[in-house]
Write an enzyme that holds these catalytic residues in place. Structure first.
Site, PDB file in Angstrom:
ATOM      1  N   LYS A 103      -1.134  28.873 -18.625  1.00  0.00           N
ATOM      2  CA  LYS A 103      -1.906  30.076 -18.290  1.00  0.00           C
ATOM      3  C   LYS A 103      -2.984  30.286 -19.347  1.00  0.00           C
ATOM      4  O   LYS A 103      -2.693  30.575 -20.501  1.00  0.00           O
ATOM      5  CB  LYS A 103      -1.006  31.315 -18.231  1.00  0.00           C
ATOM      6  CG  LYS A 103      -1.728  32.511 -17.602  1.00  0.00           C
ATOM      7  CD  LYS A 103      -1.062  33.841 -17.869  1.00  0.00           C
ATOM      8  CE  LYS A 103      -1.473  34.371 -19.201  1.00  0.00           C
ATOM      9  NZ  LYS A 103      -2.940  34.740 -19.251  1.00  0.00           N
ATOM     10  N   GLU A 116       1.068  30.163 -32.598  1.00  0.00           N
ATOM     11  CA  GLU A 116      -0.134  30.111 -33.450  1.00  0.00           C
ATOM     12  C   GLU A 116      -0.799  31.472 -33.339  1.00  0.00           C
ATOM     13  O   GLU A 116      -1.360  31.801 -32.299  1.00  0.00           O
ATOM     14  CB  GLU A 116      -1.086  29.027 -32.945  1.00  0.00           C
ATOM     15  CG  GLU A 116      -0.548  27.635 -33.062  1.00  0.00           C
ATOM     16  CD  GLU A 116      -0.264  27.261 -34.501  1.00  0.00           C
ATOM     17  OE1 GLU A 116       0.644  26.465 -34.726  1.00  0.00           O
ATOM     18  OE2 GLU A 116      -0.930  27.809 -35.384  1.00  0.00           O
ATOM     19  N   CYS A 150      -9.517  32.135 -35.364  1.00  0.00           N
ATOM     20  CA  CYS A 150      -8.405  32.574 -36.229  1.00  0.00           C
ATOM     21  C   CYS A 150      -8.527  31.984 -37.629  1.00  0.00           C
ATOM     22  O   CYS A 150      -7.844  32.423 -38.535  1.00  0.00           O
ATOM     23  CB  CYS A 150      -7.085  32.177 -35.598  1.00  0.00           C
ATOM     24  SG  CYS A 150      -7.012  30.425 -35.221  1.00  0.00           S
ATOM     25  N   GLU A 199      -6.474  41.853 -39.053  1.00  0.00           N
ATOM     26  CA  GLU A 199      -7.347  40.895 -38.384  1.00  0.00           C
ATOM     27  C   GLU A 199      -8.320  41.642 -37.481  1.00  0.00           C
ATOM     28  O   GLU A 199      -7.894  42.373 -36.596  1.00  0.00           O
ATOM     29  CB  GLU A 199      -6.528  39.905 -37.551  1.00  0.00           C
ATOM     30  CG  GLU A 199      -7.389  38.831 -36.919  1.00  0.00           C
ATOM     31  CD  GLU A 199      -6.603  37.816 -36.104  1.00  0.00           C
ATOM     32  OE1 GLU A 199      -5.769  38.236 -35.303  1.00  0.00           O
ATOM     33  OE2 GLU A 199      -6.830  36.612 -36.281  1.00  0.00           O
TER      34      GLU A 199
END
Ligand code: TXE
Length: 479
Positions: A173, A248, A282, A383
Site C-alpha cells: 500500500k 523506518e 527523513c 520532526e
C-alpha cells in the site's frame, strides 16, 4: 482519471466503491480519484498473493533475477512519464524526480535482482559428532509493504524488490497522498512478465486499508516507512500477532560542522541536506551545529545561498524548492515557525507561505532558517519534515556530541571535519544508524539502512533486507 487497485495482475475498482480525492500540490487541484479500499479488497489481494506463492517461491533465482531486471529496465524506459507523474503527485521538481526518485526505483529492482543470486547462508559441521548443520533462509509467504509520500516510488520499490527477490508475494500500500507511480508500476510488472499475484497493490487510507493489512492474520511480516507515531501504532497491532516488523520512522538529524572542514563543499552540501525534496526526507540534516569560530561566517554565507534558492512550480527546471505534499502538511510545517518564535528563536530567512502567480492554491513556502538559543526547544526536538532548519553554535566536541544525541530520534548524522581522530571519536559516539562524514545522502545499497531509538526497528538494504524477508531454519543431519 481513476486509479485502480492492482490485484492478481488485473486492475480493479474498490469493492465498496469508496474513493478519495487525489490532489496536485502545485496548484491545489483535485486531479484524480483513488480507491479507499476496504478489508475485502485487502483480502482479495491476500488471496491472489497466497495463490501465487507456491509458484513464485519455487521460481529459480535466475528466473526471478531476469524478471526483476526487466522491471528495472522498464522503469528506466518510462523515466519521463514516471518522473512527471511523481512530481504531479508529490510537488517535488520534475528534474529531482528524474535525477533521483525514478532512477533509484530502477536501481532498487536491479540491485536485488543481483543480490538474490549472491545471497547464501551458512553450514556448521559438528566435528566429532558425525553431524552437519545447514541454515536455510526461506521466503516467509505473503508480506505487507506500506510506504510514505515523500519518496513515493523510491521507497515503495525499496521494500517490494527485496521481498519478491526473496521469493515472497506482496500486498503493498503506497501513501494515499501519492498513489500514482505505484499504480503505474502495476502495468510495468505485467509487461516484465512478473507472474500474476506476486505483487498486489491496494490503495487507501492508512487507518483503514493500511490497518487491514497490518491486522491480517496471514500476512506474516510488515515493512513500514513513515511517521514514528504511526510506527508505534503498527507495532502495537502487529506485536501480539508475532509478525516480523521493519519500521523506518522519523528523524531529527544533526549536521555538525567543525571549522577545519572543506568550507565550500560543506556549504554546498548543507544547502542540499537542509532543503532537498522540500526538506521532506527523513535523512535531512535539520539541526545544524557550527563550531563558534566560523559560526558568523557560516550564518552569513548560508542565508545568502538559501536566499538564492528559487521556490517555484515543479515543472520549472530552475525550481529548487517545489510544493509541499499537502495543504495539511504545509500548515503543520508553518505551525512550527510560530512555535519557534514563541520559544525565542530568530527567523534568519523564510518562515512564510509563498503564493505563486498562476498557482495561487499551491502549497508553497520559503526555505526557512531559524537561529535557536538552545537545543531544548521544540523545533530542535520534533520532526518538522519540511524546508525548515535550525542553526546554533557550539564550542567543543563534548558539547555538540551531547546536543546531537539529546533527541528521541537516531536515524542519521552528518559530520564535517578533516581531523581523523575527531572523526573516529565522534562517529563512534553518535547515536544514529547512518553517519555521513564530509558528504550527505551518498548511498551504497549494500549498506544497512535504518535508525535507533524512535527512528525505528530493523535495517533495510543489502542482505539485511533479504534476511528480514526470509525465515531462518537450522537443519541438523547426523550421518
Ligand atoms: O506518514 P504516516 P505521513 C513522518 C513525517 C510526517 C509524519 C506523517 O514527520 O509528518 O511521518 O507523515 C500508512 N496502519 N514521515 O502521514 O501517517 C499511510 O497510509 C497501517 C517520515 O505520510 O506514517 C502511509 O501509506 N498503515 C517518513 C504510510 O503509513 C498506516 C516519511 C505512512 O503514513 C496507518 C513520511 C495505520 N494505522 C513521513 N496509518 C520517513 N521516515 O521517511 C498510516 N498508515
Amino acid at each position: 482519471m481513476n486509479i485502480q487497485n492492482y490485484i492478481n495482475g488485473n486492475f480493479h475498482n474498490p469493492i465498496k466503491d469508496n474513493w478519495l480525492d487525489n490532489y496536485n500540490p502545485s496548484n491545489g487541484e483535485i486531479y484524480s480519484q483513488i480507491p479507499n479500499s476496504s478489508k475485502e479488497d485487502v483480502e482479495n489481494a491476500y488471496i491472489a498473493a497466497k495463490a501465487a506463492f507456491p509458484g513464485w517461491s519455487q521460481t529459480t533465482l535466475d528466473e526471478r533475477s531476469r524478471i526483476m531486471l526487466k522491471v528495472s529496465e522498464l522503469i528506466e524506459a518510462n523515466l519521463d512519464k514516471l518522473a512527471e507523474a511523481e512530481s504531479k503527485d508529490n510537488g517535488k521538481p520534475v528534474w529531482l524526480a528524474k535525477a533521483v526518485d525514478i532512477p533509484r526505483a530502477s536501481s532498487n529492482f536491479r540491485f536485488f535482482s543481483n543480490a538474490i543470486t549472491q545471497f547464501a547462508s551458512e553450514s556448521h559441521e559438528s566435528v566429532g559428532q558425525q553431524a552437519i548443520n545447514y541454515t536455510l533462509r526461506q521466503p516467509i509467504g505473503v508480506v505487507g509493504c506500506i510506504s510514505p509520500w515523500n519518496l513515493p516510488l523510491y521507497l515503495f520499490t525499496w521494500k517490494i524488490a527485496p521481498a519478491i527477490a526473496a521469493g515472497n508475494c506482496v500486498v503493498a500500500k503506497p501513501s494515499e497522498v501519492t498513489p500514482m507511480t505505484a499504480y503505474l508500476l502495476g502495468e510495468i510488472c505485467n509487461e516484465a512478465g512478473l507472474p500474476k499475484g506476486v505483487l498486489n497493490i491496494v490503495h487507501g487510507l492508512g487507518t483503514s486499508t493500511g490497518q487491514a493489512i497490518v491486522e491480517h492474520s496471514d500476512i506474516k511480516a510488515i515493512s513500514f516507512t513513515g511517521g514514528t507515531a504511526t510506527g508505534a501504532h503498527i507495532a502495537r497491532t502487529a506485536a501480539p500477532m508475532f509478525k516480523k516488523l521493519s519500521l523506518e520512522l522519523g528523524g531529527k538529524n544533526p549536521n555538525i560542522i567543525f571549522a577545519d572542514c572543506d568550507y565550500e563543499e560543506m556549504l554546498k552540501t548543507t544547502v542540499r541536506s537542509s532543503f532537498a525534496n522540500q526538506g521532506q526526507i527523513c535523512l535531512c540534516g535539520s539541526r545544524i551545529f557550527v563550531e563558534e569560530s566560523i559560526y558568523d561566517q557560516f550564518k552569513t554565507d548560508f542565508v545568502q545561498r538559501v536566499k538564492n534558492m528559487k521556490v517555484g512550480h515543479p515543472s520549472d527546471e530552475k525550481t529548487k524548492v517545489g510544493a509541499l505534499v499537502s495543504k495539511q502538511h504545509l500548515e503543520k510545517v508553518l505551525s512550527y515557525i510560530d512555535i519557534a518564535k514563541e520559544e525565542g528563536g530568530k527567523v534568519l530567512y523564510g518562515g512564510k507561505q509563498l503564493i505563486i502567480d498562476g498557482y495561487e492554491n499551491g502549497y508553497y513556502m520559503k526555505p526557512t532558517i531559524i537561529e535557536v538559543k538552545t537545543d531544548e526547544c521544540r523545533v530542535n526536538q520534533e520532526e518538522i519534515f519540511g524546508p525548515v532548519v535550525t542553526i546554533m553554535p557550539f564550542s567543543n566536541e563534548d558539547e555538540v556530541l551531547q546536543m546531537a544525541n539529546k533527541v528521541k530520534y537516531g536515524l542519521s548524522a552528518t559530520l564535517w571535519t578533516n581531523d581523523l581522530k575527531r572523526t573516529m571519536r565522534m562517529t563512534n559516539q553518535l547515536q544514529a544508524g547512518i553517519v555521513w562524514v564530509n558528504t550527505w545522502l551518498m548511498r551504497d545499497l549494500r549498506t544497512p539502512f535504518g535508525g535507533v531509538k524512535d527512528s525505528g526497528v530493523g535495517r533495510e538494504g543489502g542482505f539485511e533486507a533479504l534476511r528480514f524477508f526470509t525465515e531462518t531454519k537450522n537443519v541438523c543431519i547426523k550421518y
